[in-house]
Design a protein around this motif. Structure first.
Motif, short mmCIF file in Angstrom:
data_model
loop_
_atom_site.label_atom_id
_atom_site.label_comp_id
_atom_site.label_asym_id
_atom_site.label_seq_id
_atom_site.Cartn_x
_atom_site.Cartn_y
_atom_site.Cartn_z
N ALA A 37 4.50 2.45 -7.13
CA ALA A 37 4.11 3.71 -6.50
C ALA A 37 5.33 4.38 -5.88
O ALA A 37 5.46 5.61 -5.91
CB ALA A 37 3.04 3.45 -5.44
N ASN A 38 6.25 3.58 -5.37
CA ASN A 38 7.47 4.11 -4.79
C ASN A 38 8.27 4.92 -5.82
O ASN A 38 8.75 6.02 -5.53
CB ASN A 38 8.31 2.96 -4.23
CG ASN A 38 9.40 3.44 -3.32
OD1 ASN A 38 9.15 4.23 -2.42
ND2 ASN A 38 10.61 2.98 -3.55
N GLU A 39 8.42 4.40 -7.03
CA GLU A 39 9.15 5.13 -8.09
C GLU A 39 8.48 6.47 -8.39
O GLU A 39 9.16 7.48 -8.58
CB GLU A 39 9.19 4.31 -9.38
CG GLU A 39 10.09 3.11 -9.35
CD GLU A 39 9.98 2.32 -10.63
OE1 GLU A 39 10.96 2.33 -11.40
OE2 GLU A 39 8.91 1.70 -10.87
N LEU A 40 7.15 6.46 -8.45
CA LEU A 40 6.43 7.70 -8.77
C LEU A 40 6.55 8.71 -7.64
O LEU A 40 6.71 9.91 -7.89
CB LEU A 40 4.96 7.38 -9.05
CG LEU A 40 4.73 6.56 -10.31
CD1 LEU A 40 3.29 6.06 -10.36
CD2 LEU A 40 5.05 7.38 -11.55
N GLU A 61 -0.37 1.02 2.57
CA GLU A 61 0.39 -0.04 1.88
C GLU A 61 1.86 0.37 1.75
O GLU A 61 2.20 1.54 1.81
CB GLU A 61 -0.17 -0.26 0.47
CG GLU A 61 -1.62 -0.66 0.40
CD GLU A 61 -1.86 -2.10 0.77
OE1 GLU A 61 -0.94 -2.92 0.62
OE2 GLU A 61 -2.98 -2.41 1.20
N GLU A 62 2.68 -0.60 1.50
CA GLU A 62 4.08 -0.35 1.16
C GLU A 62 4.12 0.10 -0.30
O GLU A 62 3.66 -0.62 -1.18
CB GLU A 62 4.90 -1.64 1.35
CG GLU A 62 6.30 -1.59 0.84
CD GLU A 62 7.15 -0.51 1.48
OE1 GLU A 62 7.89 0.15 0.73
OE2 GLU A 62 7.05 -0.33 2.71
N PRO A 63 4.64 1.32 -0.58
CA PRO A 63 4.61 1.83 -1.97
C PRO A 63 5.29 0.92 -2.99
O PRO A 63 4.90 0.91 -4.15
CB PRO A 63 5.32 3.18 -1.87
CG PRO A 63 5.17 3.59 -0.45
CD PRO A 63 5.16 2.31 0.34
N SER A 64 6.27 0.15 -2.57
CA SER A 64 6.93 -0.75 -3.53
C SER A 64 6.07 -1.97 -3.83
O SER A 64 6.38 -2.73 -4.75
CB SER A 64 8.31 -1.17 -3.02
OG SER A 64 8.18 -1.84 -1.78
N ASP A 65 4.98 -2.16 -3.09
CA ASP A 65 4.06 -3.28 -3.33
C ASP A 65 2.84 -2.88 -4.16
O ASP A 65 1.89 -3.66 -4.29
CB ASP A 65 3.60 -3.90 -2.01
CG ASP A 65 4.70 -4.73 -1.35
OD1 ASP A 65 5.66 -5.11 -2.03
OD2 ASP A 65 4.58 -4.97 -0.14
N LEU A 66 2.84 -1.66 -4.70
CA LEU A 66 1.78 -1.22 -5.60
C LEU A 66 2.41 -0.85 -6.93
O LEU A 66 3.45 -0.20 -6.97
CB LEU A 66 1.05 -0.01 -5.05
CG LEU A 66 0.06 -0.33 -3.94
CD1 LEU A 66 -0.42 0.95 -3.29
CD2 LEU A 66 -1.13 -1.11 -4.46
N LEU A 83 -0.79 12.25 -8.82
CA LEU A 83 -0.13 11.93 -7.55
C LEU A 83 -1.13 11.77 -6.42
O LEU A 83 -0.91 10.96 -5.51
CB LEU A 83 0.91 13.00 -7.21
CG LEU A 83 2.12 13.02 -8.14
CD1 LEU A 83 3.02 14.21 -7.82
CD2 LEU A 83 2.91 11.72 -8.04
N ASP A 84 -2.24 12.51 -6.47
CA ASP A 84 -3.30 12.31 -5.47
C ASP A 84 -3.85 10.90 -5.55
O ASP A 84 -4.08 10.25 -4.53
CB ASP A 84 -4.44 13.32 -5.68
CG ASP A 84 -4.09 14.72 -5.23
OD1 ASP A 84 -3.05 14.90 -4.54
OD2 ASP A 84 -4.83 15.66 -5.58
N VAL A 85 -4.05 10.41 -6.77
CA VAL A 85 -4.55 9.04 -6.96
C VAL A 85 -3.53 8.04 -6.41
O VAL A 85 -3.89 7.11 -5.69
CB VAL A 85 -4.85 8.77 -8.46
CG1 VAL A 85 -5.07 7.29 -8.72
CG2 VAL A 85 -6.05 9.57 -8.91
N VAL A 86 -2.27 8.23 -6.75
CA VAL A 86 -1.22 7.32 -6.26
C VAL A 86 -1.19 7.35 -4.73
O VAL A 86 -1.13 6.29 -4.09
CB VAL A 86 0.16 7.68 -6.86
CG1 VAL A 86 1.27 6.86 -6.21
CG2 VAL A 86 0.16 7.49 -8.37
N GLY A 87 -1.27 8.52 -4.14
CA GLY A 87 -1.27 8.64 -2.68
C GLY A 87 -2.43 7.93 -2.03
O GLY A 87 -2.28 7.25 -1.02
#
Length: 175
Positions: A114-117, A162-167, A152-156
């Motif tokens: 998620a962090n990359e996105l 959560e930590e975005p790098s953990d998704l 991006l709404d779904v990712v958000g």
């Protein structure tokens, strides 16, 4: 016939004891899994995984060819800049997702944290020359934020607290 997107979601889990020194974590699927009717009715055949994520239960399933081009250079007839070529499955993908993709008729599998996105530059526009049915030339454009907003709404929503790098989002396509 068109191309469809299939999105699976994993969260990295960590052991929580204060005495733990291993912080490598393990990716687990957080999708809604359903027992496969095919696997139940035909257990003697090795043609389907025991558990599947039905298309209607996937976190994102909109058909948006500009988004497919941005994410993984899929159906990118205008040569738009994209995040990356398909990466395949990550080596440490959860077993359930690995099996569903193995038995499915998918292509061009890739993944992103998620962090990359969220860190990708969605505030850009790509212009290209197009032609009308009458042969008249015109300039058309793709606004990355507009075509990626639903995704991006779904990712958000997934990230939440959560930590975005953990998704991690595992993406594959079919035709």
């Amino acid at each position: 016939m068109g191309t469809d997107i299939h999105c699976f979601v994993e969260r990295k889990m960590y052991r929580s004891s204060i005495y733990e020194t291993d912080r490598s974590g393990k990716w687990i699927s957080i999708d809604k899994w359903t027992k496969s009717e095919w696997a139940i009715l035909y257990p003697e055949r090795d043609e389907a995984p025991a558990w599947v994520v039905e298309s209607n239960d996937m976190v994102f399933k909109d058909r948006n060819y500009d988004l497919f081009a941005i994410l993984a250079n899929i159906r990118n007839s205008e040569n738009m800049p994209y995040i990356s070529e398909p990466r395949g499955l990550p080596e440490d993908v959860s077993e359930e997702i690995r099996l569903q993709i193995k038995y499915g008729e998918y292509h061009s599998t890739t993944w992103f944290t998620a962090n990359e996105l969220l860190e990708f530059n969605w505030n850009q526009t790509f212009e290209y020359e197009d032609e009308t049915m009458d042969g008249e030339k015109l300039i058309d454009s793709v606004n990355y934020m507009e075509c990626g907003s639903a995704f991006l709404d779904v990712v958000g929503r997934l990230v939440g607290r959560e930590e975005p790098s953990d998704l991690r989002i595992i993406i594959t396509f079919d035709c």
